[in-house]
Design an enzyme around this catalytic site. Sequence first.
Site, short mmCIF file in Angstrom:
data_model
loop_
_atom_site.label_atom_id
_atom_site.label_comp_id
_atom_site.label_asym_id
_atom_site.label_seq_id
_atom_site.Cartn_x
_atom_site.Cartn_y
_atom_site.Cartn_z
N PHE B 234 0.75 -1.32 -0.12
CA PHE B 234 -0.08 -0.09 -0.12
C PHE B 234 0.73 1.29 0.09
O PHE B 234 0.36 2.44 0.31
CB PHE B 234 -1.03 0.10 1.26
CG PHE B 234 -1.85 -1.23 1.30
CD1 PHE B 234 -2.72 -1.54 0.11
CD2 PHE B 234 -1.64 -2.05 2.49
CE1 PHE B 234 -3.34 -2.66 0.46
CE2 PHE B 234 -2.60 -3.31 2.52
CZ PHE B 234 -3.16 -3.51 1.23
N ARG B 590 -6.37 -0.77 -21.78
CA ARG B 590 -6.34 -2.26 -21.58
C ARG B 590 -6.54 -2.74 -20.44
O ARG B 590 -5.48 -2.53 -19.69
CB ARG B 590 -5.43 -2.69 -22.94
CG ARG B 590 -5.92 -4.46 -22.79
CD ARG B 590 -4.88 -4.83 -23.62
NE ARG B 590 -4.28 -4.63 -24.90
CZ ARG B 590 -5.15 -4.48 -25.82
NH1 ARG B 590 -6.20 -4.97 -25.88
NH2 ARG B 590 -4.54 -3.85 -27.08
N GLU B 667 -4.23 2.24 -7.92
CA GLU B 667 -4.74 3.17 -7.02
C GLU B 667 -6.15 4.02 -7.26
O GLU B 667 -6.76 4.43 -6.54
CB GLU B 667 -3.69 4.29 -7.03
CG GLU B 667 -2.37 3.74 -6.30
CD GLU B 667 -1.06 4.47 -6.54
OE1 GLU B 667 -0.84 5.19 -5.51
OE2 GLU B 667 -0.54 4.06 -7.55
#
Lengths: 340, 700
Positions: B234, B590, B667
């Site tokens: 994270f 994509r 994110e």
Amino acid sequence: MKPFAYERPDDAQGAVATVSADPGAAFLAGGTNLVDHLRLGLATPSTLVDVTGLTSTEITDAPDGGLSIGAGVRNADLAADERVRARYPVLAQALLAGASGQLRNMATTGGNLLQRTRCAYFQDLTTPCNKREPGSGCSALEGWARHHAVLGATHEPADVACVATHPSDMAVALAVLDAQVRVLGAEGERTIPLSALHRLPGGEPSRDTVLAHGELITAVDLPPSPIAARSTYDKVRDRASFAFALVSVAAAIEVVGDTITDARVALGGVAHKPWRATAAEEALVGAPATDDTFRAAARAELVDARPVESPRGGTAFKLPLVTAAVTAALRGLTGREEHA
Amino acid sequence: MTLTPHAMGTAVPRPEGPEKVRGRAPYAFEHPAAEPLYLFPVQAAIARGRVTAIDTSAADALDGVVLVLTPETAPRLSDAIDPDHGVLQSAQVHQHGQYVAAVVATTSETAREAAELVRVTYAQEPHVAALDEDSPELYGPDTLVTGAPSDDTRGDPDAALAQAAVTVRATYRTSMEHHQPMEPHTTVAVWEGGRLVVHEATQAVSWTRQTLAGAFGLAEDDVDVVAPHVGGGFGSKGGTHPNTVLTALVARAVPGRTVKYALTRQQMFDLVGYRPATIQHVALGADADGRLTAITHDVVEQSSRIQEFVEPTAAFSRGMYEADTRRTSHRVAPLDIGVPTYMRAPGEAPGSFGAECAMDELAVALGVDPIELRVRNEPEVDPEEGLPYSSRNLVACLRRGAELFDWSRRDPTPRSRLVDGWWHGSGVAAATFPVVRFPGSEARVRAARNGVAGNGSGAPRYVVEIAASDIGQGAWAALTAIAADALDVPVERIDLAIGDTAFGSASPAGGSSGTTSWGAAITEAAERFRDKYGDDPDDGDAADATTPDNPWAGEYAMHAYGAHFAEVAVHADTGEIRVPRMLGVFAAGRIVNPLTARSQFLGGMTMGLSAALHEESVLDDRFGHVVNRDLAGYHIATCADVGRMDVEWLDEDDPYVNPMGSKGIGEIGIVGAAAAIANAAHHATGVRVRSLPITLDAFL
Ligand SMILES: Cc1cc2nc3c(=O)[nH]c(=O)nc-3n(C[C@H](O)[C@H](O)[C@H](O)COP(=O)(O)OP(=O)(O)OC[C@H]3O[C@@H](n4cnc5c(N)ncnc54)[C@H](O)[C@@H]3O)c2cc1C
Ligand code: SF4
């Protein structure tokens, strides 16, 4: 973490004798609270006396129609017991509202009652705490006190102040059920009403309960309680699961026509002990089963309440929250549809 | 070049998955070593001052203790390091929890016991740990942690606000948050002669190597950092923290012995970084049609006195919507606390809370649907750089989400839907995240026809090596798919190897940049390989490449977009909050691997849910440390908080971003999620909560 000896006596008497004779010894049950405390350096016993298997792991029918719960019964097993679920739903619900599945598989009835406060400062050796280090001061009074008390706390003088709450959900249900705690000491057996097991901090916040060192909880007895068949445990918390109560309500109520004829209420998350709300009960009996009555009853219980007024998060919000939670719980039990 | 997708876009299971579920994938602490030693630190009990004496005699005397290091006895580190990394180099204390001594022992229990026996005496000095907007110490930094300028003003937003038909001004607050990956930060270090070998829980083996080489005055080639599997990061495992330097330092004093140190959960709150708390003043001005004429986003936030870290909070507002005038600014409060670091979507996560709640408030003030308001302010070109977009499909995300969420049937009146004692409402917010490409990842493609991996005369296998990191995001699977397409072979013929500086330098798993940066390098290496050796190479044929520059950089603005929808229920009596439904619709180029991509989006949304309702590191400024320092006190969202979570993505064909056509997805899932929940809570109850986390007291 201090090294310790580990013992497994043959029977409960032996365990009591060992711990009574050694001020540094402690009972170990499921270990879900005590082992954390060993790691934190909060508990530094010289000897751990494992009582697993030394107290009953059975739930038995009592001759009077009640139930007797061995101190070694795991929280998960107690919650799953058909008799508990049918006759004392408040207890099953309270257990299932506590901790997590894994923890409930380990936690015992005796250990649950004697778990210690989750006050952040109590668990942090670097901050003053009268409960952990008598006379050092109470960091919660002006600190992070979201989980702290509104009833029966000691706010002053500074060297004995303590505003901690008892974290057990199960104990709140047992308080509303008038449970009796059986205890074995060096001098023999005695029985203590659940409501008298835990203490208010008074001038001695380091003591959580009235038990003497070496006294072992062997069982918890539930008297027969027809009213408990319609009982509930409502737990209000910051997270929907796996969180300690901000406020919880254990309640049972009997209504004939529109009138409340009997009521039992206990509160969690508000005091140093599970709080039997006798003032609320008195206000309920004889009154009509309405939201107004429920609110008035909650307020009656809060007459002497004193929140922690901390600049870093106090407990003033718990006053309206207790009222809201009591009202919602009683409304739910009476099947009424009013709302705030 | 642009790859033709075969494996990309199909569900590629994690190649390391079977090992992980069998418990055989080695994480750092499990790295086997003969007679390892265990480290446990002694941490400062004051926030600022000086250590005046350390008595280690009781610890030294304990059986099993090998060594107690203090600032007086510790080996010296190079001076050219971050102040934060100078562990045991001086008696100064700059934060509570700082390492002031360390014990090494033959068992972890003994090390811990000995550490408790070390007596430290301090000369305490006054400290400041509260974030105070009125502090005389506030200052304007030069740049954000991204390198962008701290402040940016276009036109005269104050004048525009004064003239606007409708304005919204509000202050939003977000909390200090700590990363809590399941695997705590861990270092296993050993000095072998002049070489330092480290197994580390890191998102960035190369960065770790660089930092350690710098700290110990070594050439980078004399440091190995290995991390094939990492149990979550994270962002906190992006940079190197004092724990890693400490372990290597202690290991240096016991050459040849392996020293292990895994942080306790409590220590995770001390010195491996955090997301700083922010105070955000946001003002929006609009004409009567809801076209923005001014955006101001002025931020005050925490940092550390010893080392600056400027969370790029207001940067979100620089590119999201069209507006004639705009101001973004950051002021920093230097506190006597640990150093902040990157945490999933640094800047965008907190900044989107202020900005996207303000848009909702503006929609209410205007009486315009919040989706429509965003559509009306859709820019033609990127407002920050003036460049055309490589692709921007925010509006399509909003429209698709509206369809899935039955938005057209929503009654905009707040506090209008009471179901079984719960107030229900729904909210929306937009999300964005830039396409980031870091330079310098080295990839190597090698043919293996014989030997263990190969099958002799049959079709060649390809060993693909790159010092990438998989912290759970799915790099093992995604890079395997990319390599397969780049070499035009099925995924079964790829043997990927990552997480080891033996494979050269590589950029970190951070900034949602991994697939772009590593994938571009692998593609380039594969292209060179095929140019040189064709499709029938000999055993051992190999080609290398380093991440190429993007030829379209500077020509196009490249960002991913998304839209969050949330339904919130608030208990009419107690104020308890539940989220029956969340939906995220994303346009992120994509999608290389739909299996792991879904988890990334969901994980981001879950972390946004967590920030919305729970995550708050309670920093008690009297002491200077976080007091809710375990997972019983620091809440992270549970399944019971939320009902259904759906993720959808739109097909987006973007030839400019990289050879894969992919944008980062690690994110964006968190960006805007908390705002959608806060906006829904307002719709449910009529109460506008402008401070995270949203707790039940707001509704009592
Ligand atoms: C993360 C987490 C979340 C939790 N959430 C909740 C929650 O939401 N609600 C809740 O109610 N609880 C919660 N708990 C606490 C949990 O219920 C207690 O830890 C558990 O009930 C303790 O039981 P145990 O058998 O493990 O006790 P132990 O840890 O073994 O012992 C606890 C204490 O009791 C003493 N003791 C044990 N047995 C006896 C006995 N028979 N006689 C005398 N003394 C004895 C021990 O000496 C020790 O002091 C949580 C715990 C954790 C770790
Ligand atoms: S409330 Fe009680 S337990 Fe908490 S810090 Fe104060 S004295 Fe200690």
